[in-house]
Write a protein that holds these residues in place. Sequence first.
Motif, PDB file in Angstrom:
ATOM      1  N   LEU A 171       2.710  11.915  18.140  1.00 32.94           N
ATOM      2  CA  LEU A 171       4.165  12.089  18.100  1.00 32.94           C
ATOM      3  C   LEU A 171       4.635  12.752  16.811  1.00 32.94           C
ATOM      4  CD1 LEU A 171       5.240   8.626  19.588  1.00 32.94           C
ATOM      5  CD2 LEU A 171       5.368  10.858  20.726  1.00 32.94           C
ATOM      6  N   GLY A 172       3.673  13.057  15.933  1.00 34.43           N
ATOM      7  CA  GLY A 172       4.013  13.702  14.670  1.00 34.43           C
ATOM      8  C   GLY A 172       4.477  12.763  13.591  1.00 34.43           C
ATOM      9  N   LEU A 173       4.321  11.448  13.807  1.00 33.85           N
ATOM     10  CA  LEU A 173       4.795  10.473  12.825  1.00 33.85           C
ATOM     11  C   LEU A 173       3.754  10.143  11.770  1.00 33.85           C
ATOM     12  CD1 LEU A 173       6.691   8.029  15.224  1.00 33.85           C
ATOM     13  CD2 LEU A 173       7.647   9.841  13.808  1.00 33.85           C
ATOM     14  N   GLY A 174       2.477  10.400  12.079  1.00 34.00           N
ATOM     15  CA  GLY A 174       1.424  10.053  11.129  1.00 34.00           C
ATOM     16  C   GLY A 174       1.577  10.791   9.806  1.00 34.00           C
ATOM     17  N   ILE A 175       2.088  12.015   9.863  1.00 35.10           N
ATOM     18  CA  ILE A 175       2.202  12.810   8.657  1.00 35.10           C
ATOM     19  C   ILE A 175       3.197  12.201   7.678  1.00 35.10           C
ATOM     20  CG2 ILE A 175       4.060  14.286   9.529  1.00 35.10           C
ATOM     21  CD1 ILE A 175       1.026  15.357   7.381  1.00 35.10           C
ATOM     22  N   TYR A 176       4.165  11.432   8.180  1.00 37.70           N
ATOM     23  CA  TYR A 176       5.159  10.834   7.273  1.00 37.70           C
ATOM     24  C   TYR A 176       4.550   9.786   6.363  1.00 37.70           C
ATOM     25  CZ  TYR A 176       8.832  13.147   9.924  1.00 37.70           C
ATOM     26  OH  TYR A 176       9.647  14.083  10.503  1.00 37.70           O
ATOM     27  N   LEU A 177       3.382   9.250   6.767  1.00 37.58           N
ATOM     28  CA  LEU A 177       2.718   8.277   5.913  1.00 37.58           C
ATOM     29  C   LEU A 177       2.095   8.937   4.691  1.00 37.58           C
ATOM     30  CD1 LEU A 177       0.933   6.067   8.612  1.00 37.58           C
ATOM     31  CD2 LEU A 177       2.872   5.421   7.180  1.00 37.58           C
ATOM     32  N   THR A 178       1.977  10.240   4.704  1.00 38.98           N
ATOM     33  CA  THR A 178       1.318  10.925   3.588  1.00 38.98           C
ATOM     34  C   THR A 178       2.308  11.726   2.744  1.00 38.98           C
ATOM     35  OG1 THR A 178       0.817  12.859   4.960  1.00 38.98           O
ATOM     36  CG2 THR A 178      -0.813  11.114   4.871  1.00 38.98           C
ATOM     37  N   ASN A 179       3.595  11.673   3.090  1.00 40.51           N
ATOM     38  CA  ASN A 179       4.604  12.438   2.341  1.00 40.51           C
ATOM     39  C   ASN A 179       5.126  11.634   1.145  1.00 40.51           C
ATOM     40  OD1 ASN A 179       4.381  14.554   4.057  1.00 40.51           O
ATOM     41  ND2 ASN A 179       6.170  14.018   5.298  1.00 40.51           N
ATOM     42  N   TYR A 210       0.838  -1.197   0.000  1.00 39.51           N
ATOM     43  CA  TYR A 210       0.000   0.000   0.000  1.00 39.51           C
ATOM     44  C   TYR A 210       0.874   1.249   0.000  1.00 39.51           C
ATOM     45  CZ  TYR A 210      -4.041   2.912   1.337  1.00 39.51           C
ATOM     46  OH  TYR A 210      -5.046   3.849   1.360  1.00 39.51           O
ATOM     47  N   GLY A 211       1.919   1.230   0.816  1.00 41.95           N
ATOM     48  CA  GLY A 211       2.814   2.372   0.887  1.00 41.95           C
ATOM     49  C   GLY A 211       3.539   2.617  -0.427  1.00 41.95           C
ATOM     50  N   ALA A 212       3.915   1.541  -1.115  1.00 38.98           N
ATOM     51  CA  ALA A 212       4.591   1.688  -2.401  1.00 38.98           C
ATOM     52  C   ALA A 212       3.670   2.358  -3.421  1.00 38.98           C
ATOM     53  CB  ALA A 212       5.046   0.323  -2.898  1.00 38.98           C
ATOM     54  N   VAL A 213       2.396   1.961  -3.426  1.00 35.55           N
ATOM     55  CA  VAL A 213       1.431   2.550  -4.352  1.00 35.55           C
ATOM     56  C   VAL A 213       1.208   4.030  -4.035  1.00 35.55           C
ATOM     57  CG1 VAL A 213      -0.981   2.507  -5.092  1.00 35.55           C
ATOM     58  CG2 VAL A 213       0.279   0.365  -4.836  1.00 35.55           C
ATOM     59  N   CYS A 214       1.149   4.349  -2.719  1.00 32.84           N
ATOM     60  CA  CYS A 214       0.873   5.731  -2.298  1.00 32.84           C
ATOM     61  C   CYS A 214       2.119   6.608  -2.278  1.00 32.84           C
ATOM     62  CB  CYS A 214       0.241   5.730  -0.900  1.00 32.84           C
ATOM     63  SG  CYS A 214      -1.415   4.985  -0.837  1.00 32.84           S
ATOM     64  N   GLY A 215       3.292   6.007  -2.442  1.00 35.61           N
ATOM     65  CA  GLY A 215       4.520   6.787  -2.396  1.00 35.61           C
ATOM     66  C   GLY A 215       4.989   7.121  -0.995  1.00 35.61           C
ATOM     67  N   ALA A 218       6.129   2.957   6.685  1.00 34.37           N
ATOM     68  CA  ALA A 218       4.922   2.161   6.433  1.00 34.37           C
ATOM     69  C   ALA A 218       4.998   0.809   7.130  1.00 34.37           C
ATOM     70  CB  ALA A 218       4.721   1.972   4.934  1.00 34.37           C
ATOM     71  N   ALA A 219       6.175   0.165   7.073  1.00 36.43           N
ATOM     72  CA  ALA A 219       6.334  -1.142   7.703  1.00 36.43           C
ATOM     73  C   ALA A 219       6.296  -1.020   9.222  1.00 36.43           C
ATOM     74  CB  ALA A 219       7.649  -1.779   7.257  1.00 36.43           C
ATOM     75  N   GLY A 220       7.023  -0.047   9.773  1.00 35.98           N
ATOM     76  CA  GLY A 220       7.058   0.119  11.229  1.00 35.98           C
ATOM     77  C   GLY A 220       5.702   0.497  11.801  1.00 35.98           C
ATOM     78  N   ALA A 221       4.993   1.404  11.118  1.00 37.76           N
ATOM     79  CA  ALA A 221       3.664   1.809  11.583  1.00 37.76           C
ATOM     80  C   ALA A 221       2.700   0.638  11.544  1.00 37.76           C
ATOM     81  CB  ALA A 221       3.141   2.961  10.731  1.00 37.76           C
ATOM     82  N   ALA A 222       2.806  -0.179  10.498  1.00 36.09           N
ATOM     83  CA  ALA A 222       1.916  -1.338  10.395  1.00 36.09           C
ATOM     84  C   ALA A 222       2.164  -2.334  11.519  1.00 36.09           C
ATOM     85  CB  ALA A 222       2.100  -2.021   9.040  1.00 36.09           C
ATOM     86  N   LEU A 223       3.425  -2.559  11.861  1.00 38.10           N
ATOM     87  CA  LEU A 223       3.741  -3.476  12.953  1.00 38.10           C
ATOM     88  C   LEU A 223       3.149  -2.978  14.270  1.00 38.10           C
ATOM     89  CD1 LEU A 223       7.446  -4.488  12.192  1.00 38.10           C
ATOM     90  CD2 LEU A 223       5.416  -5.952  12.083  1.00 38.10           C
ATOM     91  N   LEU A 224       3.265  -1.675  14.517  1.00 41.29           N
ATOM     92  CA  LEU A 224       2.720  -1.121  15.753  1.00 41.29           C
ATOM     93  C   LEU A 224       1.198  -1.227  15.780  1.00 41.29           C
ATOM     94  CD1 LEU A 224       3.128   0.408  18.409  1.00 41.29           C
ATOM     95  CD2 LEU A 224       3.018   2.548  17.108  1.00 41.29           C
TER      96      LEU A 224
END
Length: 273
Positions: free
Chosen positions: A265-273, A194-199, A205-211
Amino acid sequence: MTEKGSGSSRFADLGIRAVSGVVLGLISLVCVVIGNLPAILLAAVLLWLLLWEYHRIVTGCVRLRAPELLVLQIGGVLGIIVAGLQSIPIGFVIFTVAVLVAGLKAGKQFAFLALGSFYIGIAIGQLLLLRLIHPNGFALLVWLVCVVIACDVAAYFAGRVFGGAKLCPRISPGKTRSGGLGGLVGAMVFSLGYGAVCGWPLGIAAGAALLVAAASQVGDLVESWMKRRAGVKDSGILLPGHGGFLDRLDGVLGGTWAFMALDALGLGIYLTN
């Protein structure tokens, strides 16, 4: 996530679970895609049902019109609607007052009812706010829910195929360590795709998914502990193959709280960059 058995018995409930899960998923997806109002109504209905099932687990009361339950449900629905249409703080205050009033009427079960209601209500509210106001909220909402689904599906098959040692036998005897590990792997694989498709950055993406996946499994175990404490097998009977809505969404609730921690923690925004 159970130990291995005969081929037919291992997957006996797969068909009905798949059908009910797909139907619920499609209804939810349509509501979320159509617009804000259907999404708000979906969140309100889900919260109403989840609070009903949770109240039954905590108090043992099956009455649909128990006074504290009605206070809880009405306050929850009003809070969701107000937060979605007008003001998040006012919606939160409405829900908080309802939870406290309902908890006081519940007497000795105050702590369980109040804490669990906040846990459920805030998570449902966060899912709604992802759709309404978060940057790239729709993509994040789909990712979050699908990570939990991927974890659940992978855990189901890994547990039934490999079996082995129990994950937490005193709380949920059917869950295995192989299932838990398989769920984490499945969630990470989905998120990478999913992360690869969204850039998105693939490491994030992997670390957030594990958490999120780990938190979804914790949420599942917490609900299992509550049911075992109350002496009930399922939270309800409305979803064939799953039991109740809380049985189906316990992982989503846990995963949502993990996402809220990432976002805080401000990490969610990195999923959209």
